[in-house]
Design a protein around this motif. Structure first.
Motif, short mmCIF file in Angstrom:
data_model
loop_
_atom_site.label_atom_id
_atom_site.label_comp_id
_atom_site.label_asym_id
_atom_site.label_seq_id
_atom_site.Cartn_x
_atom_site.Cartn_y
_atom_site.Cartn_z
N GLU A 1 -12.63 -9.39 30.66
CA GLU A 1 -12.41 -7.87 31.26
C GLU A 1 -12.26 -6.83 29.80
OE1 GLU A 1 -8.91 -7.85 33.37
OE2 GLU A 1 -9.55 -8.95 35.05
N ARG A 2 -11.86 -7.10 29.04
CA ARG A 2 -11.63 -6.11 27.89
C ARG A 2 -12.59 -6.18 27.07
NH1 ARG A 2 -8.57 -2.59 30.17
NH2 ARG A 2 -7.19 -3.73 31.31
N ALA A 3 -13.57 -6.95 26.91
CA ALA A 3 -14.73 -7.26 26.00
C ALA A 3 -15.84 -6.05 26.13
CB ALA A 3 -15.47 -8.41 26.34
N TYR A 4 -16.25 -5.69 24.91
CA TYR A 4 -17.25 -4.58 25.02
C TYR A 4 -18.50 -5.34 25.30
CZ TYR A 4 -13.91 -1.26 23.89
OH TYR A 4 -12.78 -0.18 23.92
N PRO A 5 -19.75 -4.73 25.79
CA PRO A 5 -21.00 -5.28 25.92
C PRO A 5 -21.46 -5.96 24.64
CG PRO A 5 -20.72 -3.39 26.88
CD PRO A 5 -19.79 -3.32 26.16
N ARG A 6 -21.46 -5.45 23.65
CA ARG A 6 -22.00 -6.00 22.48
C ARG A 6 -21.38 -7.26 22.12
NH1 ARG A 6 -19.07 -5.91 17.91
NH2 ARG A 6 -17.36 -4.39 17.66
N ALA A 7 -20.41 -7.71 22.61
CA ALA A 7 -19.67 -8.96 22.47
C ALA A 7 -20.18 -9.89 23.21
CB ALA A 7 -17.85 -8.60 22.46
N LEU A 8 -20.84 -9.65 24.30
CA LEU A 8 -21.21 -10.34 25.46
C LEU A 8 -22.69 -10.93 25.32
CD1 LEU A 8 -19.65 -8.42 28.52
CD2 LEU A 8 -18.74 -10.53 27.39
N SER A 9 -23.02 -12.23 25.66
CA SER A 9 -24.30 -12.64 25.57
C SER A 9 -25.24 -11.95 26.67
CB SER A 9 -24.28 -14.14 25.86
OG SER A 9 -24.03 -14.52 27.36
N GLY A 10 -26.53 -12.39 26.72
CA GLY A 10 -27.43 -11.41 27.70
C GLY A 10 -27.12 -11.94 28.81
#
Lengths: 257, 274
Positions: A128-137
């Motif tokens: 929930e608190r992750a920013y998009p750049r920290a997520l995989s495609g």
């Protein structure tokens, strides 16, 4: 669309000519039933994205009309998933999913509660608190799908959403999408250029030809859901793929003629 | 993280290099400078050595720091007004293409006209000397903020714009939730440029105005020391000007880093980049 099923949206004689003079779509008529999973399959440049944008109301047809028998869609009735995840990089996954609700004036607390629920549905509860750049495609695409579904739309429009993902991630997201659809029974219009993906997902496939874009075949894939890996390797699946491939080939040949 | 070994004292190996390498160069140059002035016996009214400059800085700290405060006040105020007006004007431009097309050329004219040439006019027209200095510093500082923010406001992802349209977002929601956050890194980059320019503008205007008395800034100290042939004091004032410029830049960089570190590429550490 099966007989007797109520139609959610009906396109009749729809055409689109761009300002440059290019005829992107010619005389498209299509009735999309409520609860249907329709794939728009065609080569690039056949106007399938334009068709999707017209249904969304983002582009106006030059000719023909788009009718909504059950009343025109409200601001929260349509979800849209782009080919890219199209997330706001400055906002957390939760804030991204809450966006459509907040734009509709729902108080932040309630919007975030519902967004959290939706993120859990796409298995991203701990992000929930992750920013998009920290997520995989693949995870970003899940956030994008959660955002499209958070308003509980009647219609989900998807524009080649998994085209940029690797095959393993794509298969997983295919299954997750079918699960979500089975659970909530919204209507899906899914644009793709993959025969295999369209046969696996859809109950009905509209095959399109390019220049000008038009629908050349309308095929039903009458196989039961849930469809899993067993279906993906079945003879029935292979037969459907062959049938759809032939229809696509015919569409391409019609263009060349 | 890249393979750089464990961080020591809160800094990585690269961090230490980044800190120590320029420092070593600086010390070497200062040492050479001091050595040459002593060895060649260059008189201090031609070129004072760093040690003498440092001594002068300490001895004359009272008048110098008072002047520093005056210059700092004008610089900070000019930057603040430039940021506020630049941002507001950029937002106005983003809302109306006609306004942008009709006003932008004048912003450019304001930018390309040398401040030294307009400063005397402004000083004649505006009675209050502080206000006239402020206007000069503002003219120099405001353009990078305006032009950067305008580019930023127009760089919005068109798919996100479509999404906002799909959800029937108001103009205000599009501006507040989409255009302004997109423009933020551009605005901050403009602010960092303008920080240095505001100081230059303030100093140039002070030179032109040549104000004496209590309310005189660092530029006047430089002029005054020049007239009195107190060259070490001139250098001390110059050192203060440079130090102020560096401090402004570092402070604005820090602000920018703190605001963008969570999401923007420019603020990510090398090791963090995906």
């Amino acid at each position: 669309m099966q007989a007797g099923e109520p139609s959610l949206v009906t396109l009749s004689g729809v055409a689109k000519r761009y300002l440059t003079g290019t005829l992107a779509l010619r005389d498209v008529s299509l009735a999309i039933g409520a609860g249907e999973f329709l794939a728009l399959l065609g080569p690039s440049g056949c106007g399938k994205s334009t068709l999707l944008r017209m249904i969304a109301g983002l582009t106006v047809p030059s000719q023909g009309r788009i009718a909504w028998p059950g009343g025109p869609p409200g601001a929260r009735d349509i979800g849209f998933v782009f080919q890219e995840p199209t997330l706001m990089p400055w906002a957390t996954a939760l804030a991204n999913v809450a966006l459509p609700l907040e734009l509709a004036g729902i108080p932040r607390r309630e919007a975030e509660a519902r967004a959290a629920e939706m993120l859990a549905r796409v298995e991203l509860k701990s992000f929930e608190r992750a920013y998009p750049r920290a997520l995989s495609g693949g995870m970003r695409m899940r956030v994008s799908i959660a955002r499209a579904l958070v308003t509980k739309p009647r219609l989900l429009l998807m524009d080649e959403p998994f085209a940029a993902l690797d095959e393993i991630t794509r298969f997983r997201l295919n299954n997750d999408l079918l699960d979500l659809w089975q659970a909530a029974r919204f209507t899906v219009v899914f644009v793709t250029h993959s025969v295999f993906e369209s046969v696996y997902l859809a109950r009905r496939i509209a095959v399109m030809a390019a220049r000008p874009g038009r629908i050349t075949a309308d095929l039903a894939i009458e196989e039961p859901y849930p469809r899993g890996e067993v279906f993906r390797t079945s003879a029935a699946y292979a037969a459907h793929c062959r049938e759809v491939s032939l229809a696509l080939e015919a569409a391409m040949a019609a263009r060349a003629a | 993280m890249t393979e750089e070994g464990p961080p020591r004292l809160g800094l990585t190996a690269e961090g230490w290099t980044r800190l120590l390498a320029p420092l070593a160069i600086g010390l070497a140059v200062l040492g050479l400078w001091e050595g040459i002035t002593r060895w060649k016996g260059i008189p201090p009214y031609v070129l004072p050595g760093p040690v003498l400059i440092a001594e002068t800085l300490v001895r004359d700290w009272a008048p110098l720091s008072a002047s520093l405060l005056v210059t700092l006040k004008i610089t900070a105020l000019a930057l603040l007004v430039a940021a506020a007006l630049g941002l507001m004007l950029a937002v106005l431009f983003a809302q109306s293409r006609v306004v942008e097309l009709s006003l932008f050329p004048y912003a450019v004219i304001l930018q390309v006209t040398p401040i030294v040439a307009i400063a005397p006019l402004i000083i004649i027209w505006v009675d209050d000397i502080t206000l006239s200095l402020l206007i000069c510093a503002w003219i120099v500082a405001f353009f990078p903020i305006l032009s950067n923010t305008t580019v930023g406001l127009n760089s919005t992802d068109h798919n996100l714009l479509d999404l906002f349209r799909l959800y029937r977002a108001s103009r205000w929601q599009v501006l507040w939730r989409l255009r302004l956050p997109t423009a933020m890194p551009f605005f901050l980059a403009g602010l960092r440029i303008s920080g240095g320019l505001a100081l230059i503008g303030a100093i140039v205007a002070e030179f032109v105005a040549g104000t004496g008395g209590n309310a005189s800034g660092l530029a006047y100290r430089i002029l005054e020391a020049g007239f009195q042939l107190q060259i070490p004091r001139m250098f001390a004032a110059l050192v203060l000007v440079s130090a102020t410029g560096i401090a402004i830049f570092l402070m604005l960089s820090l602000i920018s880093h703190l605001l963008l570190r969570r999401w923007h590429e420019s603020a990510l550490g090398r090791g963090e980049r995906r």
